[in-house]
Design an enzyme around this catalytic site. Structure first.
Site, PDB file in Angstrom:
ATOM      1  CG  MET A 161      -0.431   0.053   2.552  1.00 53.54           C
ATOM      2  SD  MET A 161      -1.818   0.137   3.718  1.00 53.54           S
ATOM      3  CE  MET A 161      -0.943   0.224   5.264  1.00 53.54           C
ATOM      4  NE  ARG A 294      -4.632   2.730  11.795  1.00 52.97           N
ATOM      5  CZ  ARG A 294      -5.344   3.823  11.577  1.00 52.97           C
ATOM      6  NH1 ARG A 294      -6.601   3.870  11.998  1.00 52.97           N
ATOM      7  NH2 ARG A 294      -4.814   4.861  10.971  1.00 52.97           N
ATOM      8  CE1 TYR A 429       4.443  -1.470  11.861  1.00 51.50           C
ATOM      9  CE2 TYR A 429       6.009  -1.357  10.057  1.00 51.50           C
ATOM     10  CZ  TYR A 429       5.422  -2.065  11.073  1.00 51.50           C
ATOM     11  OH  TYR A 429       5.794  -3.361  11.299  1.00 51.50           O
ATOM     12  CD  GLU A 430      -0.585  -0.099   8.449  1.00 51.90           C
ATOM     13  OE1 GLU A 430      -1.623   0.548   8.326  1.00 51.90           O
ATOM     14  OE2 GLU A 430       0.016  -0.601   7.487  1.00 51.90           O
ATOM     15  N   GLY A 431      -0.412   4.367  11.454  1.00 48.82           N
ATOM     16  CA  GLY A 431      -1.014   5.373  12.322  1.00 48.82           C
ATOM     17  C   GLY A 431      -0.291   5.394  13.651  1.00 48.82           C
TER      18      GLY A 431
END
Length: 572
Positions: A161, A294, A429-431
């Site tokens: 992604m 997440r 990462y991933e927020g």
């Protein structure tokens, strides 16, 4: 100490703590019986111990590299990935119609936990593919699904992604990548993306990118972004990799950890792509991939913590140093009180974080199986808690692992430091975990706190039921839940969201502390308040749970005190 897959631990948590058996009662997951779960966990655990774990050190010492435009993987990764591919583990929870196993997401979470503990750098590869598969299942056209999903599920092709750009990190809406419509219904994608995990490799015959870009009529911000599927090699008329698309890996990042995972800078130069989902609906489609990713990252945090714990435990049992206070002891450092405290902390935290992550995964499965609003709300509420707590614990436990090794922990040859370096990315990462906490106190409380209060009611009900067997522990958990309820009510009363944001991180941690205590209490009750489960629950509830009081005090200070500290004060 070689990695040991915690197969029995997963079975216990599934059976006694997070309600996995509910899934078997649904039509969607009727075949996910205890026997099936045992077989899946056993086979995956064996692969992780015997095939994947042995290449972990290779990935750290011999990073992925870019040679003449081709990414070369770390020694042994190709053989280890072949086992993942041949076992069908990439498509474990995806739809059977496109070659997946159709098993619950919670089962995939457990398998990914073991894979991550074995070699997180390699496990990132199937994790990204799994996220892409889910996004395509929900948003792609039937034609795209038919062409791409079987290859992705089989592990023949991999998925990535592409969100982040050099000037647009958490502010995704500031991206500059463009998509120009072409006469044949496809699009020409141009732009640069950074931090692309496994942006290319020699493990697959094709790499498929999901790319966020803006159409000419896309408005500024996130509402003007669309999502596109952009393959490295354009499939021919038979669906096989054909001519090269106009994209390339510009460079690979030199990172603190996960060296075996190539993190690419990607350049798209009019590359042919296909729209996924609705025009200008890219963020919705991408969030389908990101939300469960997440939870996948939460499992990575737990996994690193578990691996670091096992490594430190083995060392502490063998290392002799000084006189210990244990009568008839061996002299191992594990007999010293402070080392014992660190080991107990590590083990208790791993259990709590793993239980929260699996409870979130079961909620996601129940949402899938029942389409119930209650399960949807619960899964959404637990996701930021699982992600932030799991990854924070990964870092904290890995740091304790280094500390237990003493000076040798600072020496790379022991391998203790690798866990700390590999874990450090997970809260980012991933927020970032700060964003997870902000999401928890804002978007996740748009229901007026209903999801939070429902969870707290369950915690208190469980505590009430435990009073006859472990009254002291039950009272501590019940009281903590009440304090958390009062602070939640305080948060909901704040009209200025910044007053919530100022204390969102300690609030999330306090909620995780209470949930961790709840699950430890359930585990102790499952064995009738006896044995090692009880002793671990006593440690967590008596020694770690009390932290919630200080955390909640922090929450209720609001934002004013933070901004009373001026820029000059910070620079003084």
């Amino acid at each position: 100490m070689p990695y040991r897959a915690p197969v029995e631990e997963f079975r216990f948590i599934f059976d006694e703590v997070v309600g996995f058996q509910q899934l078997c009662e649904t039509e969607v997951f009727a075949e996910a019986t205890d026997d099936v779960a045992a077989a899946i966990l056993g086979e995956a655990g064996k692969m992780c111990e015997e095939v994947i774990a042995p290449v972990n050190r290779n990935g750290d010492l011999h990073p992925a590299r870019l040679e003449n435009g081709v990414v070369r993987s770390s020694p042994g990764f190709a053989e280890a990935y072949a086992s993942i591919r041949e076992g069908g583990w990439v498509g474990i929870s995806s739809q059977e119609a496109y070659g997946g196993m159709g098993l619950p997401f919670s089962m995939a979470t457990a398998v990914n936990d073991m894979m991550s503990a074995s070699c997180m750098a390699l496990q990132l590869n199937p994790l990204l593919s799994q996220g892409q598969i889910e996004a395509l299942e929900h948003h792609a056209s039937d034609a795209l699904k038919a062409l791409y999903l079987p290859k992705l599920n089989a592990g023949e092709w991999s998925g990535t992604m592409n969100l982040t750009e050099p000037h647009a990190g958490s502010d995704v809406g500031a991206l500059r990548s463009k998509a120009e419509p072409l006469d044949d219904g496809t699009y020409a994608i141009s732009g640069q993306k950074i931090f692309i995990t496994w942006g290319d490799s020699d493990l697959h015959s094709n790499t498929i990118h999901l790319v966020l870009a803006r159409l000419p009529d896309g408005i500024a911000g996130t509402k003007g972004i669309s999502l596109f599927l952009v393959p490295k090699l354009l499939p021919d008329e038979n669906g096989n990799p054909g001519v090269a698309n106009t994209l390339k890996v510009v460079s690979l990042e030199h990172k603190m950890g996960i060296h075996g995972s190539p993190t690419a800078v990607m350049e798209f130069d009019g590359a042919k792509g296909w729209l996924v989902g609705e025009k200008h609906g890219g963020m919705k489609a991408m969030f389908t991939m990101m939300n469960n990713a997440r939870v996948g990252v939460a499992a990575q945090g737990v996994a690193i913590a578990d691996a670091a714990y096992q490594h430190a435990l083995g060392y502490s049992m063998d290392r002799k140093q000084g006189k210990t206070p244990v009568q008839g002891g061996t002299g191992a450092i594990a007999e010293h009180a402070d080392v014992r405290r660190m080991l107990a902390t590590m083990k208790a935290e791993v259990f709590a974080a793993r239980a929260i992550t699996l409870a979130c995964s079961v909620a996601i499965d129940m949402q899938t199986a029942t389409k119930s609003k209650d399960w949807t709300t619960r899964a959404a509420f637990l996701t930021p808690i699982a992600k932030a707590y799991g990854t924070d614990i990964g870092n904290e436990v890995a740091a304790l692992g280094v500390q237990i090794h003493g000076g040798m922990g600072f020496i790379e040859e022991t391998g203790a430091a690798q866990y700390s370096r590999d874990a450090r990315i997970t809260p980012i990462y991933e927020g970032t975990n700060g964003i997870q906490a902000m999401d928890l106190v804002a978007r996740k409380m748009m229901d007026g706190g209903e999801a939070a209060f429902r969870l707290l009611e369950e915690v208190e009900a469980q505590a009430e039921a435990a009073r006859t067997i472990v009254p002291e522990l039950a009272e501590a958990v019940w009281s903590a839940a009440e304090s958390l309820r009062e602070t939640t009510e305080w948060l909901l009363a704040q009209e200025d969201l910044n007053d919530r944001f100022a204390g969102c991180v300690p609030y999330l941690r306090a909620f995780a502390r209470v949930l961790g205590a709840h699950f430890h209490l359930k585990a102790a009750m499952a064995v009738n308040g006896e044995g090692s489960r009880l002793r671990l629950a006593e440690f967590y509830i008596k020694r770690l749970l009390p932290e919630h009081s200080a955390l909640l005090a922090h929450v209720q200070e609001g934002a004013a005190g933070l901004y009373a500290i001026s820029d000059e004060d910070l620079a003084a």
